[in-house]
Design an enzyme around this catalytic site. Structure first.
Site, PDB file in Angstrom:
ATOM      1  N   TYR A 105      10.466  54.512  39.280  1.00  0.00           N
ATOM      2  CA  TYR A 105      10.895  53.602  38.604  1.00  0.00           C
ATOM      3  C   TYR A 105      12.251  54.311  37.090  1.00  0.00           C
ATOM      4  O   TYR A 105      12.261  55.502  37.358  1.00  0.00           O
ATOM      5  CB  TYR A 105       9.791  53.060  37.129  1.00  0.00           C
ATOM      6  CG  TYR A 105       8.747  52.905  38.037  1.00  0.00           C
ATOM      7  CD1 TYR A 105       8.889  51.672  38.525  1.00  0.00           C
ATOM      8  CD2 TYR A 105       8.014  53.488  37.326  1.00  0.00           C
ATOM      9  CE1 TYR A 105       7.739  50.951  39.126  1.00  0.00           C
ATOM     10  CE2 TYR A 105       6.099  53.671  38.188  1.00  0.00           C
ATOM     11  CZ  TYR A 105       6.325  51.901  39.384  1.00  0.00           C
ATOM     12  OH  TYR A 105       4.916  51.473  39.731  1.00  0.00           O
ATOM     13  N   ASP A 106      13.293  53.512  38.015  1.00  0.00           N
ATOM     14  CA  ASP A 106      14.289  54.399  37.306  1.00  0.00           C
ATOM     15  C   ASP A 106      14.571  53.545  35.335  1.00  0.00           C
ATOM     16  O   ASP A 106      14.964  54.116  35.348  1.00  0.00           O
ATOM     17  CB  ASP A 106      16.036  52.991  37.671  1.00  0.00           C
ATOM     18  CG  ASP A 106      15.121  53.784  39.265  1.00  0.00           C
ATOM     19  OD1 ASP A 106      15.542  55.246  39.416  1.00  0.00           O
ATOM     20  OD2 ASP A 106      15.774  53.359  39.796  1.00  0.00           O
ATOM     21  N   VAL A 107      13.687  52.313  35.683  1.00  0.00           N
ATOM     22  CA  VAL A 107      14.525  51.211  33.871  1.00  0.00           C
ATOM     23  C   VAL A 107      12.822  51.651  33.679  1.00  0.00           C
ATOM     24  O   VAL A 107      11.739  51.011  34.137  1.00  0.00           O
ATOM     25  CB  VAL A 107      14.804  50.087  34.451  1.00  0.00           C
ATOM     26  CG1 VAL A 107      14.755  49.872  32.819  1.00  0.00           C
ATOM     27  CG2 VAL A 107      15.857  50.152  34.937  1.00  0.00           C
ATOM     28  N   ARG A 130      11.961  48.850  40.826  1.00  0.00           N
ATOM     29  CA  ARG A 130      12.384  49.707  40.152  1.00  0.00           C
ATOM     30  C   ARG A 130      11.828  50.292  38.160  1.00  0.00           C
ATOM     31  O   ARG A 130      12.646  50.781  37.736  1.00  0.00           O
ATOM     32  CB  ARG A 130      13.276  50.707  40.355  1.00  0.00           C
ATOM     33  CG  ARG A 130      13.335  50.620  42.301  1.00  0.00           C
ATOM     34  CD  ARG A 130      13.728  51.996  43.004  1.00  0.00           C
ATOM     35  NE  ARG A 130      14.005  53.273  42.084  1.00  0.00           N
ATOM     36  CZ  ARG A 130      13.199  53.829  42.450  1.00  0.00           C
ATOM     37  NH1 ARG A 130      12.129  54.093  43.458  1.00  0.00           N
ATOM     38  NH2 ARG A 130      13.374  55.465  41.474  1.00  0.00           N
TER      39      ARG A 130
END
Lengths: 301, 301
Positions: A19-21, A240
């Site tokens: 995950y980016d967020v 993500r």
């Protein structure tokens, strides 16, 4: 689908890979009232150090983003106004950008100063709210009441100064102004404070819902309106993105509705019994961990 | 079963033959606010002259029977306190005679002076209600709040001084006192006044209903509790009793639930379209007439 219980270093590190967020509910996840959850600040810093995008998504409708930031500041949590999405802000954006309320119309507010501030910032005219004339007890005199036909929407949030007068005025607009919209900042049934619970924003719109026999359009979690509002401002890939919260029927449902991954923490409303055993909720998070502080294992040495 | 529309002298005279007890809803049937319905006094006098038993059955929970009698007096309508059954009185009788609330327990009231008066007369201790400490705006401080464990019931009626504090206290009792009962004097969605509508008693209990996720025990019409209360005081044969009212979902449903005949008048809430045509209500009265005044044809020459 069964929930995955996170416990090992690799479990938590997997979140950083995938995950980016990271979207966070606040109360019950980062703090309880005025008390930080152990490790919350450290974990946010770890995520920032990994260049993760942080977004705070709160159903709190009594505070504007700006006054909500003061809460972060007081607790020593780094946060920026443009990372904060509250249901008062989302309601104002909904009115200005989705409904596109005509400039000659206004909103009747059952809510507090924070909601008024967000409406002002979005250029939406309003009446009611903290107006002392409406914050008085007793019955509304229909003989003296002048219907303002320019009221095109009623917006209800948590209002600890709710009165029968406000409910009565809102009821007049909703029954006598053709097309008047009925909006609720959010429909939380309860509101956690000082280790206890008080009636939530959903309880404030409930009298109108009952008297009208119809439901409001809800803006906050779990409604997708809140996510639409975030999408309008932030570029992110739902696949993500992970939503972290303590409530199944708001936070986790919100994540699921939006196609986000979900992580439940057990430091708030939801108890272990609600995710396991015979009376488990049908709303199942992807992951569960005891506390956001558990992610401290990811600290770089 | 189709509704019988009364129009001829014989139609109205048939009511005198078939029924000994005439139960009346008041607002919308005998008067509108402070205006008598044309012929109402005359019709009540005609019924009395035929030795009919008159009973007034009102969901109004803001007035005690005694203060409700003052309303009859002011409008020049003959009435006796023991002919008047209000939902505040029925609620008090329900607590004293059905629930048999232990003497060391009390009731938390969301309601007005009339409800308090009826509770006092039935010997039920209460807190809340018109207590100035609860009739103030703002949030309940849970830190300062001391849970009174002797509160065994919460009773909600129409309260134009309802506050978030009252709702919050009631919520504490209902969630933290084991077995605390949740009662509503009645569940009218609206309340007619000055030719308009305001939110009714059902709207006052709606926040608790929403926050708790459960429904109150309702006392007033259409619940049979109100009829049980009348039965405890008056000896009558349901087969020879007719309920006259203006609301399908309260008055007419109440009569049907109790096995009484029912007569709908069109001087109040219900419009012609709700009893005929494609959108007619499933609640069908036995008889319908435009106004109670139509029974004036029965005047003895």
């Amino acid at each position: 689908m069964a929930v995955t219980r996170l416990s090992s270093y690799d479990d938590y590190a997997g979140l950083l890979d995938r995950y980016d967020v990271f979207m966070f509910d606040c109360d019950g996840v980062l703090w309880h009232g005025d008390h930080l959850i152990d490790g919350a600040v450290e974990v946010l810093n770890i995520l920032r150090s990994h260049n993760k995008k942080i977004i705070f998504v709160t159903n709190n409708a009594t505070k504007s983003r700006r006054s909500y930031k003061t809460k972060f500041d007081q607790l020593g949590v780094e946060a920026h106004v443009d990372e904060i999405y509250g249901s008062a802000y989302a309601s104002a954006v909904y009115l200005s950008s989705v409904v596109k309320l005509p400039k000659d119309q206004k909103v009747y507010v059952i809510g507090m100063a924070g909601m008024e501030e967000e409406l002002r910032e979005e250029g939406i005219a309003y009446v009611g709210g903290t107006d002392p004339a409406d914050c008085t007890l007793g019955q509304l005199s229909l003989t003296d009441f002048e219907l303002d036909t320019s009221v095109g929407a009623v917006l209800c949030g948590l209002d600890t100064d709710v009165t029968y007068k406000k409910l009565s005025k809102a009821f007049q607009y909703l029954t006598r102004n053709p097309g008047c919209l009925f909006l609720a900042s959010n429909e939380d049934s309860t509101y956690p404070i000082n280790g206890g619970l008080l009636p939530g924003a959903g309880a404030i719109s409930a009298p109108l819902r009952f008297a009208l026999g119809r439901d409001p359009i809800a803006i906050g979690k779990p409604a997708s309106t809140m996510l639409d509002c975030i999408k309008a401002k932030v570029d992110f890939d739902p696949k993500r993105t992970i939503m972290i919260g303590d409530r199944l029927n708001t936070d986790i449902q919100f994540g699921r509705n939006g196609g986000l991954a979900t992580l439940l923490v057990l430091t708030g409303i939801t108890s272990e019994a609600e995710i396991t055993g015979p009376n488990a909720s049908p709303i199942v998070p992807d992951f569960v961990t005891q506390s956001i502080g558990d992610l401290r294992v990811l600290k770089k040495e």
